[in-house]
Enzyme design. Structure first.
Site, mmCIF file in Angstrom:
data_model
loop_
_atom_site.group_PDB
_atom_site.id
_atom_site.type_symbol
_atom_site.label_atom_id
_atom_site.label_comp_id
_atom_site.label_asym_id
_atom_site.label_seq_id
_atom_site.Cartn_x
_atom_site.Cartn_y
_atom_site.Cartn_z
ATOM 1 N N ARG A 226 0.845 -1.184 0.000
ATOM 2 C CA ARG A 226 0.000 0.000 0.000
ATOM 3 C C ARG A 226 0.889 1.245 0.000
ATOM 4 O O ARG A 226 1.959 1.261 0.612
ATOM 5 C CB ARG A 226 -0.935 0.019 1.218
ATOM 6 N N HIS A 274 -1.445 0.948 -9.845
ATOM 7 C CA HIS A 274 -2.161 0.054 -8.932
ATOM 8 C C HIS A 274 -2.951 -1.011 -9.710
ATOM 9 O O HIS A 274 -4.147 -1.201 -9.510
ATOM 10 C CB HIS A 274 -3.107 0.854 -8.021
#
Length: 311
Positions: A226, A274
């Site tokens: 993350r 992502h």
């Protein structure tokens, strides 16, 4: 299962694919896509990326909250009913996608592809020494389902693999490390570091100058955890000094990065938006249906979150 409403609050295109699976596999369930909630009192299950506010008041009979993705760090647990079970998405499509991405990134770093790209831009033809996979030490931070699947693939390719996690694990063919005391030895032997940690209070800012300093000089980084786990300025400094040779980043903070951010044009950074692993709608719906049956049978659900750990 009786009269039951399952409410989906995420991408409506994927939601319609879920609806078709539910129609075929569980026609007794009233599947609805936000904002069409029907009778709020009938909503027993909710799948969402970002749940609505005031869950307890809005849906008084809600029994399980499912994350529509692999993570749950987007949830504010302080606002959720304390006894509400929260389940993260664990489905084959997520695992396959992550294994593909990380394998591609590790092989690229192992075979010096970032350097060859820079040489190409300079019209430079300069072969580099080739090392076997067995001579390359790869380390994975995080030994959950994704980390173990990635390691199984890398071990199969012949890499010298190690893993680290907060708690003790045993993984075939992998030298496993656990806890803060064993982190330095794990990092010292890791030439290519893969971050697959969940985002928790303890992993926020985990990839910092101190951690980079414990890696061998010139180590590669693959960050697929993350964004908030990485201190951008510390990575830029490590790249400038040569402590980190090249970095492959699929997650950032924020997402997307501002246009002026140094990562966009840095010659030693490969940036992707992502996309390392994405939930596959059809298999995700099947996994949720399996978990619904587990719930009704009072069996453990796959992906049930331990709130104390945050994952």
């Amino acid at each position: 299962m009786g009269t039951t409403t399952f409410l989906y609050k995420s991408d409506p295109v994927r939601g319609r694919q879920w609806a078709e699976v539910f129609r075929r596999r569980a026609p007794e369930i009233d599947f609805r896509i936000w904002p069409d909630i029907g009778d709020a009192a009938q909503v027993r299950f909710l799948a969402a990326w970002e749940p609505p506010q005031d869950l307890a008041e809005r849906f008084p009979n809600l029994e399980v909250l499912f994350s529509s993705g692999a993570g749950v760090d987007q949830f504010d647990f302080a606002t959720l009913p304390p006894a509400l079970p929260v389940v993260r998405m664990v489905e084959p499509g997520i695992v396959r996608g992550m294994v593909e991405y990380v394998t591609h990134a590790v092989l690229g770093l192992h075979r010096d592809m970032p350097r060859y790209r820079r040489q190409q831009q300079e019209a430079q033809w300069s072969p580099l020494p080739v090392r076997s996979a067995a001579e390359r030490r790869v380390g994975v931070l995080g030994l959950g389902s994704l980390g173990q699947a990635v390691l199984a693939q890398l071990v199969g390719l012949g890499f010298d693999c190690a893993g680290w996690s907060r708690s003790r694990h045993a993984v075939n063919g992998v030298q496993c490390h656990a806890g803060a005391d064993e982190l330095p030895s794990f990092l010292a032997r890791t030439e290519i570091l893969v971050c697959l940690l969940p985002l928790t209070d303890s992993t926020r800012g985990f990839l910092d100058a101190r951690l980079f300093s414990m890696l061998p000089e010139g180590a590669g980084l693959v960050h697929v955890g993350r964004g908030p786990q990485l201190i951008d300025t510390d990575l830029l400094a490590a790249l400038a000094s040569g402590q980190i040779g090249d970095a492959v980043l699929d997650v950032t903070e924020p997402e997307p990065l501002p246009p002026a951010h140094a990562f966009w044009r840095h010659p030693n950074v490969q940036l992707t938006p992502h996309i390392a692993s994405m939930t596959q709608p059809l298999s995700a719906a099947e996994v949720v249906l399996d978990n619904l049956r587990r719930f009704e049978a009072k069996e453990p659900m796959i992906g049930l979150v331990d709130r104390a750990r945050g994952y």
